[in-house]
Design an enzyme around this catalytic site. Structure first.
Site, PDB file in Angstrom:
ATOM      1  N   TYR A  65       0.852  -1.188   0.000  1.00 12.71           N
ATOM      2  CA  TYR A  65       0.000   0.000   0.000  1.00 12.71           C
ATOM      3  C   TYR A  65       0.892   1.245   0.000  1.00 12.71           C
ATOM      4  O   TYR A  65       1.571   1.539   0.986  1.00 12.71           O
ATOM      5  CB  TYR A  65      -0.909   0.035   1.229  1.00 12.71           C
ATOM      6  CG  TYR A  65      -1.997  -1.006   1.265  1.00 12.71           C
ATOM      7  CD1 TYR A  65      -2.310  -1.777   0.153  1.00 12.71           C
ATOM      8  CD2 TYR A  65      -2.731  -1.222   2.426  1.00 12.71           C
ATOM      9  CE1 TYR A  65      -3.313  -2.731   0.194  1.00 12.71           C
ATOM     10  CE2 TYR A  65      -3.741  -2.171   2.478  1.00 12.71           C
ATOM     11  CZ  TYR A  65      -4.024  -2.926   1.367  1.00 12.71           C
ATOM     12  OH  TYR A  65      -5.020  -3.867   1.414  1.00 12.71           O
ATOM     13  N   LEU A 222     -18.603  -3.204  -0.402  1.00 10.63           N
ATOM     14  CA  LEU A 222     -19.678  -2.494  -1.101  1.00 10.63           C
ATOM     15  C   LEU A 222     -19.639  -2.775  -2.593  1.00 10.63           C
ATOM     16  O   LEU A 222     -20.365  -2.144  -3.368  1.00 10.63           O
ATOM     17  CB  LEU A 222     -19.570  -0.977  -0.844  1.00 10.63           C
ATOM     18  CG  LEU A 222     -19.751  -0.575   0.624  1.00 10.63           C
ATOM     19  CD1 LEU A 222     -19.466   0.908   0.808  1.00 10.63           C
ATOM     20  CD2 LEU A 222     -21.144  -0.916   1.118  1.00 10.63           C
ATOM     21  N   PRO A 227     -14.435  -1.760 -12.832  1.00 11.60           N
ATOM     22  CA  PRO A 227     -15.534  -1.549 -13.784  1.00 11.60           C
ATOM     23  C   PRO A 227     -16.255  -2.849 -14.103  1.00 11.60           C
ATOM     24  O   PRO A 227     -15.634  -3.896 -14.283  1.00 11.60           O
ATOM     25  CB  PRO A 227     -14.811  -0.998 -15.021  1.00 11.60           C
ATOM     26  CG  PRO A 227     -13.569  -0.367 -14.488  1.00 11.60           C
ATOM     27  CD  PRO A 227     -13.151  -1.225 -13.326  1.00 11.60           C
TER      28      PRO A 227
END
Length: 308
Positions: A65, A222, A227
């Site tokens: 990260y 969520l 895409p």
């Protein structure tokens, strides 16, 4: 859902649940979004401090990260007295400048090197929990060539690192039901797979985790991270429930996860203090039987979409 308090009486968001022999807040913090604050390091440290002050004591991270930036922020922000359980992961390394920002690092020697990198950047002598990200399922890259490594070889390395005291506990990520069954004898404490209200392919895996006392820590809770993948917030039922409760669709999607199974721990991420407060408030959202029934009836769609 009544939150339990920490030793200094700060409520733990979402109540508490077990992880690696510890009791942690069910709403933790996914630190990946801190890399968006790369040029605002003080803000990143302040945001993480705010999360801890609000009762969050379970943080998820990785050396890749921000190419180590996020781990460095965690090292600066967290104090021993915070007693925060930090979960990191191995199986991939950062790939700056590449078309895909990650490169796989599945071989045993790469797993060991990644553990050492995490130890250095976090400034600790032992990592609380390390997830082996197998990448056998879910959206994302797939191992090819010499990155196709037998699970037993990987677990041998992980258990050796645990025996050496460099790892406290072992988790898994992006795994199939069969992989989890094979790995359970090694003492798996958590599983991180892509899972949400609108993408529930791994329901049997979640149920096995619950039966075995393994924490279920969904990423992409969520949906919609890539895409073409379904988004919880686009679902009309979720939107109707949110309007009725005076909540956001995102909050409803996260609240459903907490209500769905007792072994669920959440790690929603954000780089914004107001959004952090919204995530923490999810623990106070009550869903009655009728509402849960309506949400349970939402159509689940597949998450098995490779990219890269």
């Amino acid at each position: 859902m009544t939150p339990e308090a920490t030793s200094d009486s700060v409520p733990r968001p979402g109540g508490t649940g077990p992880l690696a022999g510890r009791t942690v807040s069910r709403i933790g913090y996914g630190a990946m979004q801190l890399e968006r604050l790369h040029d605002r390091r003080d803000d990143a440290v302040a945001l993480l401090r705010h999360a801890v002050e609000r009762g969050v004591d379970h943080v998820d991270t990785a050396e890749f990260y921000g190419s180590g930036f996020v781990n460095e922020v965690i090292r600066e922000a967290l104090r021993p007295e915070d007693d925060v359980l930090v979960v990191t992961k191995v199986g991939a390394d950062s790939n700056p400048g590449g078309r895909v920002r990650l490169r796989l690092a599945q071989r045993p020697e790469e797993l060991r090197a990644s553990v050492e990198d995490n130890l250095r950047s976090l400034g600790v002598e032992r990592l609380d929990v390390v997830n082996l990200r197998r990448l056998d399922t879910g959206p994302g890259l797939r191992p090819e060539g010499d990155q196709v490594v037998d699970l037993d070889d990987q677990l041998a390395t992980m258990t050796a690192l645990r025996d050496e005291g460099k790892i406290g506990a072992i988790g898994l990520s992006s795994v199939t039901l069969d992989t989890l069954r094979r790995a359970l004898p090694a003492g798996i404490v958590c599983v991180q797979n892509a899972y949400s209200l609108v993408a529930r392919d791994d329901e049997l895996l979640l149920e096995l985790c619950a039966a075995e006392g393994v924490a279920w820590v969904p990423f992409f809770p969520l949906g919609g991270a890539f895409p073409g993948l379904p988004k919880v917030t686009d679902d009309p039922t979720v939107q109707d429930v949110a309007a009725a409760l005076g909540a956001t669709p995102s909050q409803v999607g996260l609240a459903w996860l907490l209500h769905h199974a007792p072994n669920v721990l959440l790690i929603p991420g954000t780089a914004d203090a107001a959004h952090l407060e919204e995530n923490i408030a999810v623990g106070d959202i009550a869903l009655d039987a009728t509402t849960l029934g309506a949400l349970d009836a939402v159509t689940s769609r597949s998450y098995d979409v490779p990219i890269g």
